[in-house]
Write a protein that holds these residues in place. Structure first.
Motif, PDB file in Angstrom:
ATOM      1  N   VAL A 132       1.464  19.785  -3.887  1.00 55.51           N
ATOM      2  CA  VAL A 132       0.141  20.219  -4.147  1.00 55.51           C
ATOM      3  C   VAL A 132      -0.093  19.591  -3.087  1.00 55.51           C
ATOM      4  O   VAL A 132       0.291  18.279  -1.861  1.00 55.51           O
ATOM      5  N   ARG A 133      -1.001  20.261  -2.718  1.00 55.12           N
ATOM      6  CA  ARG A 133      -1.651  19.663  -0.905  1.00 55.12           C
ATOM      7  C   ARG A 133      -2.996  19.278  -1.394  1.00 55.12           C
ATOM      8  O   ARG A 133      -3.287  19.884  -2.374  1.00 55.12           O
ATOM      9  N   THR A 134      -3.278  18.235  -0.863  1.00 55.14           N
ATOM     10  CA  THR A 134      -4.720  17.519  -1.049  1.00 55.14           C
ATOM     11  C   THR A 134      -5.380  17.177  -0.299  1.00 55.14           C
ATOM     12  O   THR A 134      -5.222  17.107   1.259  1.00 55.14           O
ATOM     13  N   TRP A 135      -7.035  17.458   0.097  1.00 57.95           N
ATOM     14  CA  TRP A 135      -8.104  17.595   0.964  1.00 57.95           C
ATOM     15  C   TRP A 135      -8.724  16.444   0.222  1.00 57.95           C
ATOM     16  O   TRP A 135      -9.571  16.184  -1.002  1.00 57.95           O
ATOM     17  N   GLU A 136      -9.294  15.170   0.901  1.00 57.12           N
ATOM     18  CA  GLU A 136     -10.459  14.496   0.364  1.00 57.12           C
ATOM     19  C   GLU A 136     -11.474  14.325   1.302  1.00 57.12           C
ATOM     20  O   GLU A 136     -11.148  13.555   2.826  1.00 57.12           O
ATOM     21  N   SER A 137     -12.544  13.963   0.717  1.00 54.99           N
ATOM     22  CA  SER A 137     -13.811  13.945   2.014  1.00 54.99           C
ATOM     23  C   SER A 137     -13.725  12.309   2.279  1.00 54.99           C
ATOM     24  O   SER A 137     -13.009  11.438   1.408  1.00 54.99           O
ATOM     25  N   LEU A 138     -14.360  11.310   3.607  1.00 50.32           N
ATOM     26  CA  LEU A 138     -14.530  10.720   4.217  1.00 50.32           C
ATOM     27  C   LEU A 138     -14.094   9.038   3.470  1.00 50.32           C
ATOM     28  O   LEU A 138     -13.493   8.190   2.641  1.00 50.32           O
ATOM     29  N   GLU A 139     -15.447   9.082   2.552  1.00 51.60           N
ATOM     30  CA  GLU A 139     -15.635   8.464   1.449  1.00 51.60           C
ATOM     31  C   GLU A 139     -15.202   8.933  -0.135  1.00 51.60           C
ATOM     32  O   GLU A 139     -15.774   7.696  -1.205  1.00 51.60           O
ATOM     33  N   ARG A 140     -14.452   9.746  -0.231  1.00 58.39           N
ATOM     34  CA  ARG A 140     -13.709  10.032  -1.770  1.00 58.39           C
ATOM     35  C   ARG A 140     -14.920   9.973  -2.819  1.00 58.39           C
ATOM     36  O   ARG A 140     -14.205  10.301  -3.654  1.00 58.39           O
ATOM     37  N   GLU A 141     -15.806  11.183  -1.956  1.00 58.28           N
ATOM     38  CA  GLU A 141     -17.383  11.791  -3.099  1.00 58.28           C
ATOM     39  C   GLU A 141     -15.991  13.052  -3.241  1.00 58.28           C
ATOM     40  O   GLU A 141     -16.499  13.193  -4.691  1.00 58.28           O
ATOM     41  N   LEU A 142     -15.192  13.560  -2.724  1.00 59.32           N
ATOM     42  CA  LEU A 142     -14.895  14.896  -2.819  1.00 59.32           C
ATOM     43  C   LEU A 142     -13.930  14.759  -2.990  1.00 59.32           C
ATOM     44  O   LEU A 142     -12.694  14.370  -2.014  1.00 59.32           O
ATOM     45  N   LYS A 143     -12.419  15.228  -3.817  1.00 59.23           N
ATOM     46  CA  LYS A 143     -10.968  15.258  -3.843  1.00 59.23           C
ATOM     47  C   LYS A 143     -10.680  16.756  -4.420  1.00 59.23           C
ATOM     48  O   LYS A 143     -10.677  17.078  -5.531  1.00 59.23           O
TER      49      LYS A 143
END
Length: 138
Positions: free
Chosen positions: A71-82
């Motif tokens: 699994v590859r993951t991207w997460e926004s700076l303040e974790r609102e979107l993952k």
């Protein structure tokens, strides 16, 4: 405004950037629509890279369209979107999580998670190109 829709007509993640001032957006509106679920959050960019890392996240899946392990993951700076991405049965599976944190004591906010399936060929290439435009604001 620049919009990108990831998924199908009924189940999707839509990202909207307000780029009225020109240049890269300072935030995105992320809207997750699934059967019986509708959630949205404002996503803040990373000060150093903006949303270029999100564009790179989708481009690496285009480059590896034949598949990858894990699994590859991207997460926004303040974790609102993952976004978690995996390659399964010839498709790209995205698990999208939106979160809204409340600043008040005793109110933790909410989390909404849903799964989207996209095709690794033309559909994924189109999404990656649209996110690149969205990330740069042009």
């Amino acid at each position: 405004m620049i919009k990108t829709r990831i998924g199908s007509n009924h189940d999707f993640l839509q990202l909207t950037a307000d780029v009225a001032e020109g240049g890269p957006p300072r935030f995105l509106l992320a809207e997750l629509q699934l059967h019986g679920l509708s959630a949205s959050v404002r996503v803040v960019h990373c000060y150093a890279t903006g949303f270029a890392d999100l564009a790179g996240f989708f481009q690496c899946h285009v480059d590896d369209w034949r598949g990858w392990d894990g699994v590859r993951t991207w997460e926004s700076l303040e974790r609102e979107l993952k976004i978690d991405a995996s390659h399964q049965h010839g498709h790209v599976q995205l698990r999208v999580t939106l979160q809204r944190f409340q600043p008040d004591w005793g109110n933790d906010g909410w989390t909404a998670t849903g799964d989207l399936t996209i095709e690794p060929g033309e559909q994924l290439s189109q999404i990656a190109q649209e996110i690149k435009v969205l990330a740069t604001g042009s």
